[in-house]
Enzyme design. Structure first.
Site, PDB file in Angstrom:
ATOM      1  N   ASP A  96      38.206  64.520  22.613  1.00 27.30           N
ATOM      2  CA  ASP A  96      37.904  65.037  24.647  1.00 27.30           C
ATOM      3  C   ASP A  96      36.536  64.710  24.895  1.00 27.30           C
ATOM      4  OD1 ASP A  96      38.197  67.214  22.840  1.00 27.30           O
ATOM      5  OD2 ASP A  96      38.046  68.292  25.173  1.00 27.30           O
ATOM      6  N   GLU A 162      38.637  70.232  23.206  1.00 25.66           N
ATOM      7  CA  GLU A 162      38.172  71.357  22.439  1.00 25.66           C
ATOM      8  C   GLU A 162      36.961  71.743  23.998  1.00 25.66           C
ATOM      9  OE1 GLU A 162      34.202  72.620  21.911  1.00 25.66           O
ATOM     10  OE2 GLU A 162      34.953  70.956  22.170  1.00 25.66           O
TER      11      GLU A 162
HETATM   12 ZN   LIG Z   1      31.248  69.082  21.592  1.00 23.95          ZN
END
Ligand SMILES: [Zn+2]
Length: 408
Positions: A96, A162
């Site tokens: 991401d 994340e």
């Molecule tokens: Zn990162």
């Protein structure tokens, strides 16, 4: 000798690395919290790349999330078996990326139209975390092309979510996949400019939002209302002052050495200049040294709000968005640190040192599970900024280090 051959081989892979990076950057992978549709399309692109390399296995572990159109947040694990299957090294990177921010600030190229210039690839996600993701893949490509089976089994994990707390990413994967206490875990997400900083500890993280409720009125008649904008600013400054005063410790092991308490985002309020806002929503990003209990930080914030409620008559709603207590810093002498130091020395001729940082990464979840994970990579720290880039030279040399970590 084998080491030298591998290093030279990885240098040869530079054009392919750049190509893979550009291919991946073209596919946005933004969290639903930020208005995106998740990582599904990027995972598909990544799988096409991985499936051509000849890993011993490539597996998907999808976390269900109804907020994205596919209903899935993909996590992928690609394994190259080593001479030893019990000795394992993990390299964990995330798919991401954060949103583009103010689009007009992107002057080099559009965020998802990657461009190579001056030895750098520009685009959203190039540094965070594309560079390390690609570098980890090509460490394996280098070994495969030479027909080398490394000493240790190499497991590459590519995770989702994340940037928004990792619930659908590494936290999910840690539940589904066996990570051994002796596994060597490297999370190349953050680092410094010459690749000499190995991160072993993180601060606790606290994100909160304060909704200040006053009373909206006409700009010429402020006495008829209660200006939530002014009160919110006063409250923010009071919290800022209070937290810095109550939690003053310095620890030089960390960069930044103190706890940080930053008023960051503010939601937009009224549409016109002549309206006194009746509501304000402001955010804080706090990174707290592990010596402190973050519940005590929250209690201080609540105390300031109670004071201001009494003083101003405004109402406040405190909402905790993220609260992660930092685990104990891991020992500086664990095997993964020693190995990484040796690999950095051999690949780049540099002596690395260890320390702590304020930013959270996937490493924190391993540490919480009792697995010593380190974070390391070579970056200019342009993550989350406009004109984010990756230095190609850094991508190649980090790839060498990953290969050596498997090999030495
Ligand atoms: Zn990162």
């Amino acid at each position: 000798m084998r080491t030298e051959v591998v290093l030279r081989q990885i240098e040869q892979l530079e054009p392919e690395m750049v190509e893979a990076m550009m291919r991946l950057v073209r596919v946005p992978a933004i969290a639903p919290e930020s208005g995106g549709d998740g990582e599904q399309l990027k995972a598909k692109e990544l799988l096409e790349i991985l499936n051509k390399i000849g890993f011993d296995s490539v597996e998907r572990f999808d976390a269900e999330d109804s907020r994205v159109s596919s209903g899935k947040r993909p996590n992928i694990v690609a394994v190259l078996r080593g001479e030893s299957e019990t000795e394992k090294v993990w390299i964990v990177t995330h798919l991401d990326v954060v949103p583009v921010g103010e689009e007009t600030f992107w002057t080099v190229t559009k965020p998802f139209e990657p461009l190579v210039r001056n030895g750098r690839v520009f685009g959203r996600g190039c540094e965070d975390n594309g560079q390390s993701l690609v570098a980890s893949i090509f460490a394996v490509v280098g070994l495969k092309r030479l027909g080398i089976r490394p000493k240790r089994t190499v497991s590459l994990a590519f995770v989702s979510d994340e940037e928004q707390g990792s619930k659908f990413g590494i936290q999910y994967l840690i539940e589904k996949v066996h990570f051994g206490k002796d596994d060597l875990v490297v999370v190349p997400d953050g680092g410094n400019g010459d690749g000499t900083f190995i991160e072993l500890a993180e601060k606790s993280l606290l994100w909160f939002r304060i909704r200040t409720i006053g009373k909206q009125t006409h700009g010429s008649l402020p006495n008829k209302g209660l200006n939530a904008n002014r009160i919110a600013m006063q409250v923010a400054l009071a919290i800022d002052e209070r937290l810095h005063r109550k939690f003053p410790l310095r620890d030089e092991f960390f960069d930044v050495p103190t706890s940080t308490f930053e008023p960051t985002k503010r939601e937009r309020n009224v549409e016109a200049v002549n309206i006194v806002p009746g509501e304000d929503v402001s955010y804080f990003d706090c990174r707290v040294l592990p010596n402190y209990n973050i519940d005590e930080v929250v209690a201080e914030v609540e105390a300031v709000l109670a004071e201001f409620k009494g003083k101003t008559g405004a109402d406040f709603k405190l909402e905790l968005l993220s609260k992660q207590s930092a685990p104990k810093p891991i020992e500086g002498k664990t095997k993964v640190v020693a190995l990484l130091k040796t690999a950095i020395k051999k690949a780049r001729g540099l002596d690395a040192y260890v320390g702590g940082i304020g930013g959270g990464s996937c490493a924190v979840f391993f540490r919480k599970a009792g697995i010593p994970a380190v974070s390391w990579s070579t970056v200019d720290e342009v993550a989350h900024q406009a004109n984010e880039y990756s230095k190609i030279e850094n991508m190649v040399s980090d790839s060498k280090v990953f290969a050596l970590v498997a090999l030495l």
